[in-house]
Design a protein around this motif. Structure first.
Motif, PDB file in Angstrom:
ATOM      1  N   ARG A 212       1.228   0.862 -10.560  1.00 18.22           N
ATOM      2  CA  ARG A 212       0.455   0.868  -9.605  1.00 18.22           C
ATOM      3  C   ARG A 212      -0.455   0.887  -9.797  1.00 18.22           C
ATOM      4  O   ARG A 212      -1.839   1.569 -10.972  1.00 18.22           O
ATOM      5  N   ALA A 213      -2.352   1.041  -8.456  1.00 19.12           N
ATOM      6  CA  ALA A 213      -3.416   0.808  -8.885  1.00 19.12           C
ATOM      7  C   ALA A 213      -4.047   1.540  -7.699  1.00 19.12           C
ATOM      8  O   ALA A 213      -3.246   1.502  -6.702  1.00 19.12           O
ATOM      9  N   SER A 214      -5.678   1.626  -8.197  1.00 16.75           N
ATOM     10  CA  SER A 214      -6.022   1.966  -7.284  1.00 16.75           C
ATOM     11  C   SER A 214      -7.578   1.621  -7.079  1.00 16.75           C
ATOM     12  O   SER A 214      -8.582   1.333  -7.902  1.00 16.75           O
ATOM     13  N   VAL A 215      -7.442   0.201  -5.921  1.00 13.59           N
ATOM     14  CA  VAL A 215      -9.124  -0.665  -6.015  1.00 13.59           C
ATOM     15  C   VAL A 215     -10.256   0.457  -6.158  1.00 13.59           C
ATOM     16  O   VAL A 215     -11.755   0.083  -6.738  1.00 13.59           O
TER      17      VAL A 215
ATOM     18  N   SER B  14       0.429  -1.111   0.031  1.00 13.42           N
ATOM     19  CA  SER B  14       0.215  -0.254   0.091  1.00 13.42           C
ATOM     20  C   SER B  14       1.462   0.958  -0.491  1.00 13.42           C
ATOM     21  O   SER B  14       2.309   0.734   0.747  1.00 13.42           O
ATOM     22  N   THR B  15       0.443   2.203  -0.634  1.00  8.96           N
ATOM     23  CA  THR B  15       0.853   3.256  -0.980  1.00  8.96           C
ATOM     24  C   THR B  15       1.109   4.449   0.367  1.00  8.96           C
ATOM     25  O   THR B  15       1.865   4.786   0.742  1.00  8.96           O
ATOM     26  N   THR B  16       0.080   3.512   1.761  1.00 11.90           N
ATOM     27  CA  THR B  16       0.002   4.566   2.733  1.00 11.90           C
ATOM     28  C   THR B  16       0.689   3.153   4.292  1.00 11.90           C
ATOM     29  O   THR B  16       0.429   4.141   5.168  1.00 11.90           O
ATOM     30  N   ASP B  17       1.630   2.941   3.277  1.00 10.51           N
ATOM     31  CA  ASP B  17       2.132   2.291   4.476  1.00 10.51           C
ATOM     32  C   ASP B  17       3.497   1.176   4.433  1.00 10.51           C
ATOM     33  O   ASP B  17       3.140   0.139   3.657  1.00 10.51           O
ATOM     34  N   ARG B  18       4.120   2.184   4.996  1.00 11.74           N
ATOM     35  CA  ARG B  18       5.866   1.559   4.566  1.00 11.74           C
ATOM     36  C   ARG B  18       6.289   0.025   4.835  1.00 11.74           C
ATOM     37  O   ARG B  18       6.809  -0.821   4.292  1.00 11.74           O
ATOM     38  N   ASP B  19       5.491  -0.562   6.162  1.00 15.27           N
ATOM     39  CA  ASP B  19       6.492  -1.963   6.519  1.00 15.27           C
ATOM     40  C   ASP B  19       5.601  -2.819   5.178  1.00 15.27           C
ATOM     41  O   ASP B  19       5.757  -4.018   5.291  1.00 15.27           O
ATOM     42  N   SER B  20       4.345  -2.752   4.838  1.00 17.18           N
ATOM     43  CA  SER B  20       3.781  -3.351   3.870  1.00 17.18           C
ATOM     44  C   SER B  20       4.648  -4.078   2.619  1.00 17.18           C
ATOM     45  O   SER B  20       5.035  -4.966   1.972  1.00 17.18           O
TER      46      SER B  20
ATOM     47  N   GLN C 177       1.568  -1.445  -5.909  1.00 15.38           N
ATOM     48  CA  GLN C 177       1.390  -0.743  -5.268  1.00 15.38           C
ATOM     49  C   GLN C 177      -0.464  -0.584  -5.344  1.00 15.38           C
ATOM     50  O   GLN C 177      -0.306   0.306  -5.999  1.00 15.38           O
ATOM     51  N   ASN C 178      -1.100  -0.634  -4.693  1.00 16.43           N
ATOM     52  CA  ASN C 178      -2.755  -0.131  -4.153  1.00 16.43           C
ATOM     53  C   ASN C 178      -2.350   1.065  -3.353  1.00 16.43           C
ATOM     54  O   ASN C 178      -1.583   1.602  -3.421  1.00 16.43           O
ATOM     55  N   LYS C 179      -3.897   1.577  -3.878  1.00 19.82           N
ATOM     56  CA  LYS C 179      -4.878   2.925  -3.394  1.00 19.82           C
ATOM     57  C   LYS C 179      -3.324   4.829  -3.899  1.00 19.82           C
ATOM     58  O   LYS C 179      -2.704   5.344  -2.921  1.00 19.82           O
TER      59      LYS C 179
ATOM     60  N   LEU D  67      -2.254   9.007  -3.302  1.00 20.97           N
ATOM     61  CA  LEU D  67      -0.929   9.322  -2.944  1.00 20.97           C
ATOM     62  C   LEU D  67      -0.157  10.504  -2.294  1.00 20.97           C
ATOM     63  O   LEU D  67       0.881  10.821  -2.319  1.00 20.97           O
ATOM     64  N   GLU D  68      -0.841  11.078  -2.374  1.00 16.92           N
ATOM     65  CA  GLU D  68      -0.714  13.076  -1.322  1.00 16.92           C
ATOM     66  C   GLU D  68      -0.429  12.432   0.203  1.00 16.92           C
ATOM     67  O   GLU D  68       0.758  13.166   1.162  1.00 16.92           O
ATOM     68  N   GLU D  69      -0.674  11.945   0.477  1.00 14.19           N
ATOM     69  CA  GLU D  69       0.247  10.197   2.155  1.00 14.19           C
ATOM     70  C   GLU D  69       1.086   9.612   1.811  1.00 14.19           C
ATOM     71  O   GLU D  69       1.236   8.214   2.825  1.00 14.19           O
ATOM     72  N   THR D  70       2.161   9.051   0.386  1.00 18.59           N
ATOM     73  CA  THR D  70       2.289   8.605   0.010  1.00 18.59           C
ATOM     74  C   THR D  70       3.463   8.614   1.342  1.00 18.59           C
ATOM     75  O   THR D  70       4.564   9.131   1.757  1.00 18.59           O
ATOM     76  N   VAL D  71       4.746   7.063   1.452  1.00 21.73           N
ATOM     77  CA  VAL D  71       5.198   6.519   2.355  1.00 21.73           C
ATOM     78  C   VAL D  71       6.239   6.239   1.426  1.00 21.73           C
ATOM     79  O   VAL D  71       7.043   5.868   2.365  1.00 21.73           O
ATOM     80  N   ILE D  72       6.638   5.853   0.232  1.00 20.21           N
ATOM     81  CA  ILE D  72       7.081   5.664  -0.528  1.00 20.21           C
ATOM     82  C   ILE D  72       7.080   5.756  -2.047  1.00 20.21           C
ATOM     83  O   ILE D  72       6.526   6.692  -2.277  1.00 20.21           O
TER      84      ILE D  72
END
Ligand code: GDP
Ligand code: MG
Length: 168
Positions: free
Chosen positions: A145-148, A86-92, A116-118, A122-127
């Motif tokens: 890069r995808a958005s479900v 996920s775009t917002t989850d660095r662990d993932s 890379q989902n979500k 993108l404005e909250e990205t951690v990657i």
């Protein structure tokens, strides 16, 4: 014509959007509060690739990924694989290497794609883009890069896998 059926496993950390992706692709819907698994082992969708009918069976986990307890039965006979972070989850993102090792140990070398989902967040990205691209390059994986949520690039992911599978 013989119909081709492909078991696809969708793996990655919890909450990256795996169940949502399966539901989106097979049922055409996105539910914000979609939580538990569908209650069946997999959902399916039939597509036509190079004039061939392909039945994709998308296997969902019941959230066991949080306990590192996905059973061998989940992976057994898998013919293609989607790795999701996920775009917002660095662990993932950092967990993709270990997911890859796990899948390879269970089923060997099968058509695989990195997602890379979500991307709508993108404005909250951690990657960083470069990091994601470097990972894909290092693992030699096609990267989407995808958005479900926004239904962006979901069908492309599975079309690519079906094509890869048919090319074997
Ligand atoms: P799983 O644990 O990997 O199966 O993840 P879920 O499919 O249960 O999704 C976890 C959460 O992320 C849910 O609240 C989904 O609605 C949300 N989600 C899934 N895909 C997207 C997406 O593309 N964009 C956004 N903003 N949220 C998403
Ligand atoms: Mg799930």
């Amino acid at each position: 014509d013989m119909e081709v059926a492909i078991k696809v496993v969708v793996v990655g950390n919890g909450a990256v959007g795996k169940s949502s992706m399966i539901q989106r692709y097979c049922k055409g819907v996105f539910t914000k509060d979609y939580k538990k698994t569908i209650g069946v082992d997999f959902l399916e969708r039939q597509i036509v690739v190079n004039d061939e009918e392909v039945r994709l069976m998308l296997w969902d986990t019941a959230g066991q990924e949080e306990f590192d307890a996905i059973t061998k039965a989940y992976y057994r006979g898998a013919q293609a694989c989607v790795f999701v972070f996920s775009t917002t989850d660095r662990d993932s993102f950092q967990a993709i290497d270990s997911w890859r090792e796990k899948v390879e140990a269970e089923v060997g070398d099968i058509p695989t794609v990195l997602v890379q989902n979500k991307i709508d967040l993108l404005e909250e990205t951690v990657i960083k883009n470069e990091e994601a691209e470097a990972l894909a390059k290092r693992l030699k994986l096609r990267f989407y890069r995808a958005s479900v949520k926004e239904d962006l690039n979901v069908t492309e992911v599975f079309k690519y896998l079906a094509e890869k599978y048919l090319q074997r």
